[in-house]
Design a protein around this motif. Structure first.
Motif: not given
Length: 291
Positions: A51, A53, A56, A62, A65, A74, A76, A115-118
Motif C-alpha cells: 500500500v 500512502e 500521510s 496510517t 492500516l 505500507v 507512507a 494507493c491511498i490519499a487520506a
C-alpha cells in the motif's frame, strides 16, 4: 531513493506546523468507514499487499492500516518534516516513512496493490500527480481518496445537521481566500474529468504523448455519517487544525473566536451530561481503478 525539493503551499507549511496539535485533535476514522473503503480498494482481507500512502501527515490513517489483520506493507510518504516526525515516532508495524510528495513519489514502478490519499488529495489534484500515482500502481490496482468532513467544513451543496454548524460553515467559507482548493470547494474531481477528450485530434495527440486517461470513470463514491462529543476547548482546537484557521492572526482570529462563541449559543446545540457538544460530520470516500 530521494525526491527533489518541492514547494508546499504556505497554508500547508504554516497551518500544519503544529503537528502535535493536528495529531491530537484531528479525527480518526470509524471501523465501518475503513472496512468499506478498503473493500472498495480490493485489499480488504488480502494478506501482505503493498500500500502506497500519499501525504500521510502524522499518520491518522496510517495507524489504522498498521493495525489491520491483513499485515499490509505500507510506504507512507509525507513532505512536511514536522508531520513526518510525528509519524516516524509512532514506530508503526510494517510502515516505512519516506520524504516524498505526490508529484515525485519515492516508490518503484508498479509496486503498489493500492494507493491511498487520506484527508489530502485536494492539495495535489493535478495531472502530474495522477501520472505518478498510476506509475507506482500495478495494473487494475485502485487509487482511493478519503476525507473526514465536519459539518462546519462541508461543501456548500451539503446540508448542515444544525444551525450552529451552518453558522460556523459560513464563517469558514468567508476566510477561505488563499485561492487554494479544499475538499469543500469540490474542485478535486476536475482532474479526473479532464482526462476525457472529445476532440479526435486531441485524442490522437494524447495517444502519442502518454496523455490518455489513467484512471477509470465514473469515480466510485460512498460515505458514512458520524457524531462525536467534544468539549468547547477541544472543539475549538479541532477547528484550529484547519490550515486557513491556524494561520489567522490579530483581528481575524478574534473575529473567529467571537463567531465560535456566538454559534454555541444557538438553540440546537446538543450537550451531554459532561457538557460536551455533539459535532456532526461524514467520512466521504472515492476510488478509481488504474487503467
Amino acid at each position: 531513493m530521494t525526491t527533489p525539493p518541492h514547494h508546499l503551499p504556505t497554508a500547508a507549511s504554516e497551518g500544519f506546523k503544529d503537528a502535535s496539535a493536528y495529531d491530537a485533535y484531528r479525527p480518526s476514522y470509524s471501523s465501518e468507514a475503513v472496512d468499506r473503503f478498503l473493500a472498495h480498494l480490493k485489499i480488504a482481507d488480502r494478506a501482505n499487499v503493498n500500500v502506497v500512502e500519499i501525504a500521510s501527515g502524522t499518520g491518522k490513517f496510517t495507524e489504522l492500516l498498521a493495525e489491520r489483520h491483513e499485515n499490509y506493507n505500507v510506504l507512507a510518504t509525507e513532505p512536511l518534516e514536522s508531520m513526518r516526525g510525528q509519524l516516524v515516532a509512532k514506530k508503526l508495524r510494517n510502515v516505512t516513512v519516506l520524504d516524498g510528495h505526490a508529484a515525485k513519489l519515492p516508490v518503484d514502478d508498479g509496486w503498489g496493490d493500492a494507493c491511498i490519499a487520506a484527508q489530502s488529495f485536494h492539495w495535489f489534484a493535478t495531472g502530474e500527480a495522477l501520472r505518478e500515482i498510476r506509475r507506482v500502481l500495478k495494473p487494475k490496482a485502485v487509487f482511493g481518496m478519503i476525507w473526514n468532513i465536519e459539518d462546519y467544513n462541508k461543501p456548500k451543496s451539503w446540508k448542515a445537521t444544525t444551525s450552529w454548524e451552518a453558522k460556523l460553515n459560513e464563517w469558514i467559507w468567508s476566510i477561505a481566500t488563499d485561492g487554494l482548493p479544499r475538499f469543500r470547494d469540490e474542485a478535486w474531481q476536475n482532474v479526473f474529468a479532464d482526462q476525457l477528450k472529445f476532440n479526435p485530434f486531441q485524442i490522437l495527440k494524447d495517444s502519442l504523448t502518454d496523455g490518455l486517461p489513467r484512471f477509470s470513470l465514473p469515480l466510485g463514491e460512498d460515505s458514512v455519517k458520524w457524531t462525536v462529543w467534544l468539549s468547547e476547548d477541544a472543539l475549538w482546537a479541532r477547528i484550529n487544525t484547519l490550515s486557513q484557521v491556524a494561520i489567522l492572526k490579530g483581528g481575524r482570529r478574534e473575529e473567529g473566536i467571537r463567531t465560535f462563541k456566538q454559534a454555541l449559543q444557538s438553540d440546537d446545540v446538543e450537550r451531554n451530561e459532561k457538557g460536551q457538544i455533539a459535532l456532526h460530520g461524514v467520512t466521504y470516500f472515492a476510488w478509481t481503478d488504474r487503467i
